[in-house]
Design a protein around this motif. Structure first.
Motif, PDB file in Angstrom:
ATOM      1  N   UNK A  21      49.231  46.240  51.055  1.00 51.26           N
ATOM      2  CA  UNK A  21      48.515  46.679  52.238  1.00 51.26           C
ATOM      3  C   UNK A  21      47.371  47.628  51.952  1.00 51.26           C
ATOM      4  N   UNK A  22      46.627  47.378  50.892  1.00 53.33           N
ATOM      5  CA  UNK A  22      45.451  48.187  50.612  1.00 53.33           C
ATOM      6  C   UNK A  22      44.229  47.257  50.598  1.00 53.33           C
ATOM      7  N   UNK A  23      43.210  47.577  51.415  1.00 59.29           N
ATOM      8  CA  UNK A  23      42.043  46.696  51.453  1.00 59.29           C
ATOM      9  C   UNK A  23      41.343  46.643  50.098  1.00 59.29           C
ATOM     10  N   UNK A  24      40.852  45.464  49.750  1.00 58.09           N
ATOM     11  CA  UNK A  24      40.161  45.293  48.478  1.00 58.09           C
ATOM     12  C   UNK A  24      38.923  44.445  48.729  1.00 58.09           C
ATOM     13  N   UNK A  25      37.798  44.842  48.120  1.00 56.28           N
ATOM     14  CA  UNK A  25      36.570  44.074  48.311  1.00 56.28           C
ATOM     15  C   UNK A  25      35.867  43.877  46.974  1.00 56.28           C
ATOM     16  N   UNK A  26      35.564  42.613  46.650  1.00 58.68           N
ATOM     17  CA  UNK A  26      34.825  42.315  45.432  1.00 58.68           C
ATOM     18  C   UNK A  26      33.333  42.347  45.719  1.00 58.68           C
ATOM     19  N   UNK A  27      32.568  43.019  44.854  1.00 58.72           N
ATOM     20  CA  UNK A  27      31.124  43.043  45.067  1.00 58.72           C
ATOM     21  C   UNK A  27      30.416  42.075  44.128  1.00 58.72           C
ATOM     22  N   UNK A  28      31.167  41.431  43.248  1.00 60.12           N
ATOM     23  CA  UNK A  28      30.526  40.524  42.289  1.00 60.12           C
ATOM     24  C   UNK A  28      31.345  39.261  42.060  1.00 60.12           C
ATOM     25  N   UNK A  29      32.324  38.999  42.902  1.00 58.72           N
ATOM     26  CA  UNK A  29      33.231  37.871  42.682  1.00 58.72           C
ATOM     27  C   UNK A  29      32.813  36.707  43.566  1.00 58.72           C
ATOM     28  N   UNK A  30      32.268  35.659  42.938  1.00 62.76           N
ATOM     29  CA  UNK A  30      31.583  34.631  43.713  1.00 62.76           C
ATOM     30  C   UNK A  30      32.331  33.305  43.816  1.00 62.76           C
ATOM     31  N   UNK A  31      33.459  33.173  43.115  1.00 61.51           N
ATOM     32  CA  UNK A  31      34.156  31.888  43.087  1.00 61.51           C
ATOM     33  C   UNK A  31      34.822  31.605  44.440  1.00 61.51           C
ATOM     34  N   UNK A  32      34.975  30.338  44.762  1.00 59.96           N
ATOM     35  CA  UNK A  32      35.619  29.929  46.016  1.00 59.96           C
ATOM     36  C   UNK A  32      37.050  30.430  46.128  1.00 59.96           C
ATOM     37  N   UNK A  33      37.465  30.710  47.362  1.00 57.19           N
ATOM     38  CA  UNK A  33      38.882  30.936  47.624  1.00 57.19           C
ATOM     39  C   UNK A  33      39.369  32.347  47.393  1.00 57.19           C
ATOM     40  N   UNK A  34      38.478  33.328  47.320  1.00 56.90           N
ATOM     41  CA  UNK A  34      38.953  34.698  47.099  1.00 56.90           C
ATOM     42  C   UNK A  34      39.370  35.410  48.401  1.00 56.90           C
ATOM     43  N   UNK A  35      38.528  35.448  49.450  1.00 55.04           N
ATOM     44  CA  UNK A  35      38.964  36.155  50.667  1.00 55.04           C
ATOM     45  C   UNK A  35      40.156  35.461  51.328  1.00 55.04           C
ATOM     46  N   UNK A  36      40.347  34.185  50.990  1.00 57.28           N
ATOM     47  CA  UNK A  36      41.465  33.442  51.586  1.00 57.28           C
ATOM     48  C   UNK A  36      42.810  33.916  51.051  1.00 57.28           C
ATOM     49  N   UNK A  37      42.817  34.754  50.012  1.00 57.69           N
ATOM     50  CA  UNK A  37      44.071  35.203  49.416  1.00 57.69           C
ATOM     51  C   UNK A  37      44.911  35.972  50.430  1.00 57.69           C
ATOM     52  N   UNK A  38      44.278  36.777  51.277  1.00 54.99           N
ATOM     53  CA  UNK A  38      45.057  37.531  52.258  1.00 54.99           C
ATOM     54  C   UNK A  38      44.184  38.301  53.224  1.00 54.99           C
ATOM     55  N   UNK A  39      44.830  38.934  54.189  1.00 56.70           N
ATOM     56  CA  UNK A  39      44.115  39.664  55.232  1.00 56.70           C
ATOM     57  C   UNK A  39      43.400  40.896  54.690  1.00 56.70           C
ATOM     58  N   UNK A  40      43.885  41.420  53.575  1.00 58.60           N
ATOM     59  CA  UNK A  40      43.329  42.665  53.067  1.00 58.60           C
ATOM     60  C   UNK A  40      42.227  42.418  52.033  1.00 58.60           C
ATOM     61  N   UNK A  41      41.920  41.130  51.810  1.00 63.38           N
ATOM     62  CA  UNK A  41      40.982  40.792  50.744  1.00 63.38           C
ATOM     63  C   UNK A  41      39.618  40.408  51.330  1.00 63.38           C
ATOM     64  N   UNK A  42      38.581  41.102  50.883  1.00 64.51           N
ATOM     65  CA  UNK A  42      37.228  40.873  51.377  1.00 64.51           C
ATOM     66  C   UNK A  42      36.291  40.695  50.192  1.00 64.51           C
ATOM     67  N   UNK A  43      35.055  40.283  50.493  1.00 72.64           N
ATOM     68  CA  UNK A  43      34.022  40.362  49.462  1.00 72.64           C
ATOM     69  C   UNK A  43      32.662  40.496  50.126  1.00 72.64           C
ATOM     70  N   UNK A  44      31.745  41.152  49.422  1.00 69.59           N
ATOM     71  CA  UNK A  44      30.370  41.143  49.904  1.00 69.59           C
ATOM     72  C   UNK A  44      29.443  40.472  48.909  1.00 69.59           C
ATOM     73  N   UNK A  45      30.027  39.959  47.810  1.00 70.16           N
ATOM     74  CA  UNK A  45      29.225  39.173  46.877  1.00 70.16           C
ATOM     75  C   UNK A  45      28.924  37.843  47.542  1.00 70.16           C
ATOM     76  N   UNK A  46      27.687  37.435  47.505  1.00 68.59           N
ATOM     77  CA  UNK A  46      27.339  36.149  48.091  1.00 68.59           C
ATOM     78  C   UNK A  46      27.985  35.050  47.266  1.00 68.59           C
ATOM     79  N   UNK A  47      28.905  34.292  47.888  1.00 69.09           N
ATOM     80  CA  UNK A  47      29.624  33.276  47.110  1.00 69.09           C
ATOM     81  C   UNK A  47      28.696  32.136  46.720  1.00 69.09           C
ATOM     82  N   UNK A  48      29.101  31.431  45.651  1.00 70.74           N
ATOM     83  CA  UNK A  48      28.322  30.277  45.212  1.00 70.74           C
ATOM     84  C   UNK A  48      28.184  29.267  46.347  1.00 70.74           C
TER      85      UNK A  48
END
Lengths: 316, 388
Positions: free
Chosen positions: B135-162
């Motif tokens: 239950x700790x929010x996590x955000x990738x700023x450089x992770x561009x591969x498909x399927x990362x935010x889909x891992x869970x509710x607490x997972x975000x990214x601001x890296x523009x995905x491929x």
């Protein structure tokens, strides 16, 4: 009370230390019969992928996956072991290093099954499965005063610890048996051993396969602890890292492998406070120790000395 | 004599080891002690964010750019005075298991509100499920591969995905050149380039283009003539290259020497001024989509470039810019959440909408992935310019 002592971070490191001890033993065992195998990363990968794929696609229990992973690695060990045991020393090292790379390239290119270099996600996690199982028996972590999260890591740690103790017990027992004597005689001089009537091919394959089995087991456990694997985890960097565990700690005695894996896994974590410099210190440490003690930190002589001192103390 | 010196050495080495271990132990101990959480001071919400970055090893340049971007953002945010942010930076060495250790260290510290990082997609795949469970929010700023935010509710990214950048680039390139046949080349043992290739293949199929050939190369390869000869023989109108800039630039150089002068379309990893430095004139005709355009005349970007250069003595890149914006997204969510509580913070973060950053307007979609506009760039006369 237990809840306050258990820190998941420490348990996590503990788990990786235990997995690395298994890997170090997987190098130590073939080495104790004079075979330098650098295939541990490859065997680890076979174990990890076998177990991960079986548990993801066929919903098999993790236990079966892990056993299957270890067995797959040891079968490969036998298949590769028999022809490659005509090689020795550096040549065997290169051949096994090549094997590891071949395995990794297969993982990279067998896209449909392994998803290539993106890796396998969603591998069932060992601790969480244990938690589910414990709950099925009507046990809640809160009953002994710990959080679910702590229970997950504690259970992984205990499982790994048990396995490591069993493996250590097995290897030590074997060393003091007929098989162990045969292996160490091959290590000293295989021609002399053969002339004494020891079937060197048989014993070499045994020790090589045991190494593959332990590496496969460690790989399978690694997959289920970390929950995600990609071919990059099993590159030759890993093989060299594992070799360093054994050589650094002392390759003559098994306790050396254990110590090497323990120390070198802990080191980067302990050195976190120097951030960017930690791997520099790590490297310097390796150079200094190899210059001062090329046989590794612990060797038979040192252990003997410690023992003598102890027994002297006992007499007094 | 020899015996004594040897004994001395062994004793010394053991003492050294013990000392080092003890030092480290104490230090980590005191660190966690001083990390007391402070949620409200003078009415300003303050929070601590854990950062996991690739700071040692082959890809350390990425981690450095990211942490520099974050440090600059931290300075700017704290100067604004609306929220007060503290960063706890941990190294991952680019390895999944090390990243997991670092994340456990951060997660077991209850005073830390959320995580930024890790740097690589292969790291976040290991870390994110654990963060989500805790239950700790996590955000990738450089992770561009498909399927990362889909891992869970607490997972975000601001890296523009491929999956956002590549289709934009391909569409523009096809629009202008009228290409019908494309050839693909990618590095198949790297998660980023492989992920980029998957998106390229999908996009090409959706657009109904013909694939003449698909070629692969391995990490560290330096001769691409075999692959390029094949590509040349199939006579495509466009080459889609999912490569990192150092490999991609060499590929372009060898292609131009071979007489292949059609445009190249690259992914996130190809977008770097370094590509021009390596390939020189051969880099002309590379088309990439990016959220960050370093040569832009946008005053926000210009100011960011100046500040960054003044602070760290070098030009920022896409990763630094995305990290900079990433911390502003966190700061904005923190302000709206009004407390450093992980749960409140996650809710506020998920509601991020049309936040004005240096890279443009930013929103999260329902799973926590990026909604923003990307700019398509091309290299012309040895310079990145906007593609028209």
């Amino acid at each position: 009370m237990l809840g306050e002592i258990l820190n998941t971070y420490y348990l996590q490191i503990g788990s990786f230390i235990l997995i690395n001890i298994m890997l170090a033993i997987s190098v130590y065992v073939p080495l104790s019969s004079g075979q330098l195998s650098l295939g541990s990363a490859g065997f680890m990968g076979v174990g990890a992928y076998t177990s991960a794929l079986l548990t993801i696609h066929f919903d098999l229990p993790i236990v079966i996956g892990i056993i299957a992973g270890a067995l797959a690695a040891s079968i490969l060990g036998v298949i590769v072991g028999i022809p490659s045991l005509r090689l020795s020393g550096v040549y065997l090292a290169i051949a096994t290093l090549g094997l590891g790379e071949v395995i990794r390239v297969i993982f990279v290119n067998w896209d449909t099954l392994t998803k290539g270099s993106v890796g396998l996600t969603g591998i069932p996690q060992l601790g969480r499965e244990i938690l589910e199982f414990a709950r099925g028996l009507g046990f809640e972590p809160a009953m002994i005063g710990i959080k679910n999260n702590q229970f997950v890591f504690l259970s992984i740690f205990i499982v790994l610890l048990t396995l490591v103790i069993v493996i250590l017990w097995f290897v030590v027992r074997q060393q003091n048996s007929r098989v162990g004597r045969a292996l160490s005689s091959i290590n000293q001089d295989d021609k002399a051993a053969e002339s004494m009537g020891i079937n060197i091919t048989y014993y070499k394959v045994i020790s090589f396969t045991q190494g593959a089995f332990f590496a496969g087991l460690a790989g399978a456990l690694f997959a289920h602890v970390i929950g995600y694997i990609s071919p990059a985890d099993f590159s030759y960097h890993r093989a060299v890292e594992v070799l360093i565990f054994t050589v650094f700690g002392g390759s003559e005695v098994i306790i050396g492998s254990v110590f090497g894996a323990f120390f070198l896994t802990l080191m980067p974590e302990v050195l976190r406070f120097v951030s960017e410099f930690r791997y520099i210190i790590y490297g310097i440490l390796l150079i200094v120790l190899m210059a001062v003690r090329p046989q590794g930190i612990l060797d038979a002589n040192l252990l003997k000395k410690i023992k003598i001192k102890r027994s002297k103390g006992g007499v007094r | 004599m020899k015996g004594i010196s040897r004994k001395l050495f062994s004793i010394l080495s053991i003492i050294m080891l013990l000392l080092l271990a003890a030092c480290g132990g104490n230090n980590t101990g005191s660190e966690t002690n001083t990390n007391e959480g402070s949620s409200n001071k003078d009415g300003v919400v303050s929070a601590k964010f854990g950062v996991i970055a690739y700071l040692t090893g082959a890809g350390a340049a990425y981690g450095e750019a990211i942490t520099n971007g974050l440090k600059l953002a931290q300075k700017d945010i704290n100067a604004l005075g609306e929220v007060n942010i503290e960063l706890v930076i941990e190294d991952s060495a680019g390895k999944a298991d090390q990243a997991l250790n670092a994340s456990q260290k951060i997660m077991s510290d209850d005073s830390i509100t959320a995580i930024i990082g890790p740097t690589l997609s292969t790291e976040i795949f290991a870390v994110a499920p654990e963060a989500d469970l805790n239950g700790i929010p996590i955000m990738g700023t450089s992770t561009t591969v498909d399927g990362i935010p889909e891992i869970g509710d607490y997972v975000f990214r601001n890296a523009v995905p491929e999956s956002l950048a590549i289709p934009a680039a391909i569409e523009k390139a096809v629009e202008r050149t009228g290409a019908k046949k494309v050839a693909l080349i990618y590095g198949n043992d790297d998660a980023l380039t492989k992920g980029g290739f998957d998106v390229m293949e999908r996009t090409v199929k959706e657009m109904g283009l013909e694939i003449t050939t698909i070629e692969t190369y391995q990490d560290g390869q330096s001769d691409y003539n075999a692959q390029l000869t094949k590509i040349k023989n199939t006579n495509p109108d466009l080459i889609l290259a999912s490569a990192l800039y150092n490999e991609g630039a060499v590929i372009m150089d060898q292609a131009r020497k071979m007489g292949i002068d059609i445009p190249f379309v690259g992914g996130n990893g190809f977008n770097s001024p370094q590509a021009i430095e390596i390939a020189g004139d051969a880099a002309n005709g590379l088309i990439v989509a990016t959220p960050y355009f370093g040569e832009s005349t946008d005053p926000k970007i210009v100011k960011f470039n100046e500040d960054y250069e003044a602070e760290f003595g070098k030009k920022p890149d896409q990763f630094a810019a995305q990290a900079y914006d990433g911390l502003f997204i966190y700061a904005d969510a923190l302000k709206r959440a009004g407390s450093a509580d992980r749960e409140a913070f996650r809710e506020a973060l998920a509601e991020t909408k049309d936040l004005e950053g240096i890279l443009g307007k930013f929103s999260f979609d329902e799973v926590g992935d990026v909604i923003m506009n990307v700019t398509v760039l091309e290299i012309k006369d040895g310079k990145f310019i906007e593609f028209e």
